[in-house]
Design a protein around this motif. Structure first.
Motif, mmCIF file in Angstrom:
data_model
loop_
_atom_site.group_PDB
_atom_site.id
_atom_site.type_symbol
_atom_site.label_atom_id
_atom_site.label_comp_id
_atom_site.label_asym_id
_atom_site.label_seq_id
_atom_site.Cartn_x
_atom_site.Cartn_y
_atom_site.Cartn_z
ATOM 1 N N THR A 163 -2.257 -24.606 22.534
ATOM 2 C CA THR A 163 -3.171 -24.100 23.700
ATOM 3 C C THR A 163 -2.981 -22.566 24.014
ATOM 4 O OG1 THR A 163 -1.683 -24.982 25.111
ATOM 5 C CG2 THR A 163 -3.373 -26.533 24.778
ATOM 6 N N GLU A 192 -4.018 -31.723 22.593
ATOM 7 C CA GLU A 192 -4.151 -31.071 23.920
ATOM 8 C C GLU A 192 -5.192 -30.118 24.069
ATOM 9 O OE1 GLU A 192 0.020 -29.679 23.997
ATOM 10 O OE2 GLU A 192 -0.311 -28.658 26.006
ATOM 11 N N ARG A 195 -8.371 -31.078 24.863
ATOM 12 C CA ARG A 195 -8.475 -31.590 26.535
ATOM 13 C C ARG A 195 -8.728 -29.868 26.976
ATOM 14 N NH1 ARG A 195 -5.213 -36.216 25.168
ATOM 15 N NH2 ARG A 195 -3.406 -34.597 25.163
ATOM 16 N N LEU A 236 -10.461 -38.184 23.864
ATOM 17 C CA LEU A 236 -9.473 -37.239 24.141
ATOM 18 C C LEU A 236 -9.862 -36.360 25.426
ATOM 19 C CD1 LEU A 236 -8.586 -35.567 20.669
ATOM 20 C CD2 LEU A 236 -7.103 -36.808 22.410
ATOM 21 N N ARG A 237 -11.088 -36.150 25.734
ATOM 22 C CA ARG A 237 -11.489 -35.410 27.018
ATOM 23 C C ARG A 237 -11.939 -36.412 28.003
ATOM 24 N NH1 ARG A 237 -12.871 -29.719 26.050
ATOM 25 N NH2 ARG A 237 -14.467 -29.949 27.780
ATOM 26 N N GLU A 239 -14.826 -38.009 28.057
ATOM 27 C CA GLU A 239 -16.096 -37.948 28.251
ATOM 28 C C GLU A 239 -16.894 -38.603 27.522
ATOM 29 O OE1 GLU A 239 -17.566 -33.617 28.119
ATOM 30 O OE2 GLU A 239 -15.406 -32.917 28.516
#
Ligand SMILES: [Zn+2]
Ligand SMILES: [Zn+2]
Length: 259
Positions: A163, A192, A195, A236-237, A239
């Motif tokens: 990230t 990660e 996200r 993962l998100r 959504e």
């Protein structure tokens, strides 16, 4: 249920791997909801081959560039030829270009020189750049800043950092593209990253014939498998897959100026 609307931002459809069955590959892609693809050159010959496919298929666009692996063979004439091809119809980006300090198939100083020349070409042609980066994040980020990549914009293709690296790419104005490795059990920092990246700065790709997603590892990758990466990123998100797919497609269309 209709399939999601997916955009494969990085494929190599003109590679010999697809020479025997490209019509079938494209049919499976369309059936899986992949409505747009960019096929990416890695040297002068494959950049021309990418343009040829884009000229035949209404849902395929081309990018022209010189891969860091091929940098050692890129003389002035090759760079001039890429500059000429960058102005051809249906060429939406300059790429792939970058640094690969994992395999080091070309000397590092030669990789850097060619990378800088093609970044300048992206600026002059007003086309986004598609960046390949392997084990070279510090050098790539330094060069991208020095070469003012924000002027052309672009994609960090097959993102492999964490990230903190993603943050620095976003600060340079780039989009982040996730490929099959985000689906792997040993995906390291990629979940990660999936996200972390804002919804308006993320895209996805297959990089086919390479990097098949989980479930197809060891096989030839193809655009139809992009749906598996999209499903994983949506999961993962947290959504809905269709909404996320539509958003990522919008991001790619805006960058490439594809209607
Ligand atoms: Zn690459
Ligand atoms: Zn590639």
């Amino acid at each position: 249920m209709s399939p999601p609307d997916l955009f494969d931002t990085h494929a190599h459809l003109h590679f010999p791997d697809f020479a025997g069955d490209l019509p079938d590959v494209l049919a499976r892609a369309r059936a899986a909801g992949v409505s747009r693809m960019v096929t990416i050159g890695t040297d002068v010959a494959t950049s021309q081959a990418a343009i040829d496919i884009a000229g035949r298929e209404a849902d395929v666009w081309a990018a022209v560039g010189i891969h860091p692996h091929d940098a050692a063979a890129a003389d002035d004439a090759a760079v001039a030829e890429i500059a000429r091809l960058a102005r051809a119809p249906r060429v939406v980006a300059v790429g792939e270009i970058g640094l690969d300090f994992f395999r080091n198939l070309s000397p590092r100083d030669v990789q850097e020189r060619v990378f800088r020349r093609l970044l300048a070409l992206g600026r002059e042609a007003r086309k986004p750049v598609l960046i390949h980066c392997r084990d070279a994040h510090e050098d790539v980020l330094r060069i991208l800043a020095q070469e003012m990549v924000a002027e052309s914009g672009g994609i960090m293709h097959c993102f492999s950092g964490d990230t903190a690296i993603a943050r620095r790419c976003l600060d340079l104005g780039l989009l982040i593209s996730l490929a099959g490795p985000v689906t792997y059990p040993n995906a390291r920092a990629l979940p990660e990253v999936a996200r972390f990246v804002p919804a308006d700065r993320l895209v996805i790709e297959t990089d086919c014939p390479f990097l098949p997603p989980q479930g197809h590892r060891g096989q030839r990758n193809e655009p139809a498998y992009l749906a598996l990466t999209a499903v994983r990123v949506a999961e993962l998100r947290g959504e809905a897959m269709d909404a996320l797919a539509a958003r990522l497609t919008d991001n790619a269309r805006a960058l490439f100026k594809i209607p």
